[in-house]
Design an enzyme around this catalytic site. Structure first.
Site, PDB file in Angstrom:
ATOM      1  N   ASP A 315       0.820  -1.211   0.000  1.00 34.71           N
ATOM      2  CA  ASP A 315       0.000   0.000   0.000  1.00 34.71           C
ATOM      3  C   ASP A 315       0.857   1.266   0.000  1.00 34.71           C
ATOM      4  O   ASP A 315       1.930   1.309   0.603  1.00 34.71           O
ATOM      5  CB  ASP A 315      -0.898  -0.017   1.250  1.00 34.71           C
ATOM      6  CG  ASP A 315      -1.828   1.170   1.312  1.00 34.71           C
ATOM      7  OD1 ASP A 315      -2.644   1.318   0.387  1.00 34.71           O
ATOM      8  OD2 ASP A 315      -1.731   1.959   2.273  1.00 34.71           O
ATOM      9  N   GLU A 368       1.130  -0.569  -5.120  1.00 36.91           N
ATOM     10  CA  GLU A 368       0.106   0.452  -5.349  1.00 36.91           C
ATOM     11  C   GLU A 368       0.860   1.781  -5.428  1.00 36.91           C
ATOM     12  O   GLU A 368       1.113   2.428  -4.415  1.00 36.91           O
ATOM     13  CB  GLU A 368      -0.922   0.463  -4.212  1.00 36.91           C
ATOM     14  CG  GLU A 368      -2.139   1.332  -4.512  1.00 36.91           C
ATOM     15  CD  GLU A 368      -2.320   2.489  -3.551  1.00 36.91           C
ATOM     16  OE1 GLU A 368      -2.978   3.458  -3.936  1.00 36.91           O
ATOM     17  OE2 GLU A 368      -1.797   2.433  -2.431  1.00 36.91           O
TER      18      GLU A 368
END
Length: 636
Positions: A315, A368
């Site tokens: 993330d 990401e």
């Protein structure tokens, strides 16, 4: 009350690795470990607290009295406190009471390496072991094929707390219940992988799991750690891979968490310009500190080793890469070369990926990362960051922007869709329609589509069909597969009742069909990251808002032709250039009745003609439905 017995699981080699940031299995040493020492049953505890002058374990076995069980500090300047406590066993709750050398500060912390945590809002760690007899050996032996970069990779992103709730009891579904319902649903939908939003323990539900306090513990919201293993096991037994969201970018300031752990900036960077996120009100790891690097890489390895995960989706990589991320002038300082890149974070990511792939060559790490930072998914030996894939955020943004426009205006925005092909093969891209696109007033994916009801659903079918035939792997967030009408609400179950209505059921059938097509046709996955796998036939017909392209596999016979009509005007005799003479047959049509289409524009087998078109020697005329995508393949 039995006193702490001096004992250690650390060897001198362990300590040297830890200090140098090269110990990647710290979970085997730190934390609480149930054991028998000289015939006495109890638990060994170990915690890193180099600024402490005294550390004791407080828990239900000593009535939470500080000093009742004081740990011993190691003599080697490692900052590790450890000891064996007789009588402490499975199910015991505990924390570390830390008395710091820094201004006599006292902290009471959960165990960073705890395997189980109390259910929030309680915050104690729990002594636990999670023996489990895995039954996924068949998957583990062959998963290298399933997780390969030339394999179909269609991901269903899930937030376990809101996918489906037990409405009668007003509670979450348990890991055990999900091992039945979620697994059977994903299998029926033909997805190849599930991606779970963070399941590591977190204190605050509205964070969706992205503010972690228990990095080594599956959240207690849904059951016990071994029950989470059951969920993973059941997925594997049904030939479904599992990707876990992993958050090495930041952590919350909660009093029991990693922040200011031993009265010092232990895990977080001491400089607020590098150690604090103003946006998220959270702390940033100190990637330049060896012991912190070992903690994080050990955590990545832990989920792959102990829980058989098939990959990690990392993330907020952009927030780690750039020193000026979401900062104004004066709020950040350049690196030693005068640039904005966080060199320590880059080195950490490279080392993490090298450690993961050297131990688990049959998994994937997925970044990401929302910027144009180069070589994210290129090998480290080439100077890349070493990830297996990267989210294609530019494609997502441009595509949703294009489809939100009324079809009459799309002729002026043809470039919004063609532009992705100018950079599609610079990285190993995954196309994401994730949870971030259906919150904060952005509307659901269906809610962005223009027109009346029929057009909205036809637009959505076209969007998904274009997505699944575009180069790259795919990710859909829960609810998108049946056209959830409302924005995602983490506190509520998905609107499963919508499947009682034909349009929504049609979208669900479409996704099943697209997943089947993607798996079945080699041209859609064998070269999904290579320019050799894609070829335009025509992208210049802006007036009619049509696109025609080919996808290629390893074998010429596997080539398919994709025709997209982005307007509500059907085309009964649409002429396209053909790469060779022969007969083409329709293998997919987004306008079928079972998808809630018209069913009026199906193509029978059509022979090509020796009439040049689109700069090719042959052509073929086909039917193209309104707001539809049709896929053709040459007959043998």
């Amino acid at each position: 009350m039995a006193e702490v017995i001096a004992h250690s699981l650390f060897t001198e080699f362990d300590i040297n690795l830890f200090k140098s940031g090269k110990h990647y299995r710290l979970y085997e040493k730190f934390g609480s470990h149930i054991m028998t020492l000289d015939g006495v049953e109890g638990t060994y505890f170990a915690v890193w607290a180099p600024s402490a002058k005294h550390v004791s374990v407080v828990g239900d076995f000593n009535y939470w009295v500080e000093g009742a069980h004081s740990l011993n500090v190691r003599w080697d300047a490692s900052g590790i406190w450890e000891g064996f406590i007789p009588g402490a066993g499975k199910g015991s709750t505990y924390k570390y009471k830390i008395h710091s050398n820094n201004n006599d500060i006292k902290t009471e912390k959960a165990d960073p390496y705890a395997r189980r945590c109390e259910h929030p809002p309680k915050t104690a760690s729990i002594v636990w072991d999670e023996p489990y007899s895995w039954k996924d050996s068949k998957w583990m032996k062959k998963r290298k094929k399933h997780n390969a970069l030339d394999a179909p990779f269609s991901v269903y992103e899930v937030h376990l707390g809101s996918w489906k709730k037990q409405i009668e009891d007003n509670r979450f579904m348990s890991y055990v219940e999900l091992a039945d319902e979620l697994v059977s649903y994903v299998k029926d939908m033909n997805f190849t992988h599930v991606e779970l939003m963070p399941i590591m323990e977190f204190p605050y539900d509205p964070s969706w799991g992205y503010q972690l306090t228990g990095y080594f513990a599956p959240t207690s919201r849904f059951g016990y750690p071994e029950e989470f293993k059951l969920l993973v096991d059941k997925l594997h037994q049904n030939d479904i891979g599992i990707i876990l969201d992993w958050v090495p970018s930041h952590f919350p300031e909660d009093a029991h968490g990693l922040g200011f752990f031993d009265g010092s900036n232990l895990y977080e960077h001491p400089d607020p310009k590098k150690g604090y996120h103003n946006d998220w009100k959270s702390l940033i790891f100190n990637y330049g500190r060896n012991e912190v690097k070992s903690f994080l890489i050990s955590n990545a390895i832990f989920w792959l080793d102990q829980y058989h995960a098939d990959g990690l989706r990392v993330d907020a990589v952009a927030s780690m890469l750039f020193l000026d991320y979401s900062r104004e002038d004066g709020q950040w300082e350049p690196n030693m070369f005068g640039g904005r890149e966080n060199l320590e974070a880059m080195a950490f990511m490279r080392e993490m990926n090298e450690a993961v792939y050297s131990s688990f060559p049959d998994v994937q790490t997925i970044a990401e990362e929302s910027t144009a930072f180069p070589m994210v998914s290129k090998p480290t030996f080439m100077g890349g960051l070493g990830f297996g894939m990267k989210w294609m955020m530019g494609w997502m943004h441009d595509t949703l922007q294009y489809f939100a426009k009324e079809p009459v205006y799309r002729r002026y925005h043809q470039n919004d869709l063609t532009f992705s092909m100018t950079y599609a093969f610079t990285e190993n891209f995954m196309l994401p329609l994730s949870h971030d696109e259906v919150v904060y007033g952005k509307k659901s994916i269906l809610g962005r589509m223009p027109g009346d009801e029929w057009q909205r659903f036809a637009n959505l079918r076209t969007l998904y069909s274009y997505m699944f035939t575009h180069p790259g792997t795919n990710l859909l967030f829960q609810g998108a597969e049946f056209a959830q009408s409302n924005e995602w609400n983490f506190e509520q179950s998905l609107d499963w009742h919508l499947l009682d209505y034909e349009p929504h059921k049609g979208i669900q059938e479409l996704i099943k069909g697209l997943n089947t097509l993607y798996r079945k046709e080699p041209a859609l996955h064998q070269k999904q990251f290579s320019g050799d796998g894609f070829e335009w036939i025509d992208y210049n017909d802006a007036e009619n808002s049509t696109f025609v392209y080919m996808r290629h596999g390893e074998l010429k016979k596997d080539t398919i032709i994709v025709v997209c009509n982005m307007t509500p005007i059907p085309k009964d005799n649409f002429k396209i250039g053909a790469p060779k003479a022969g007969k083409v047959k329709e293998i997919f049509n987004s306008d079928l009745k079972k998808y809630y289409g018209t069913g009026l524009y199906a193509n029978k087998t059509v022979a090509t003609k020796d009439e040049p078109w689109h700069f090719r020697d042959h052509s073929v005329s086909v039917k193209i439905p309104p707001l539809g995508v049709v896929v053709f393949k040459y007959m043998k």
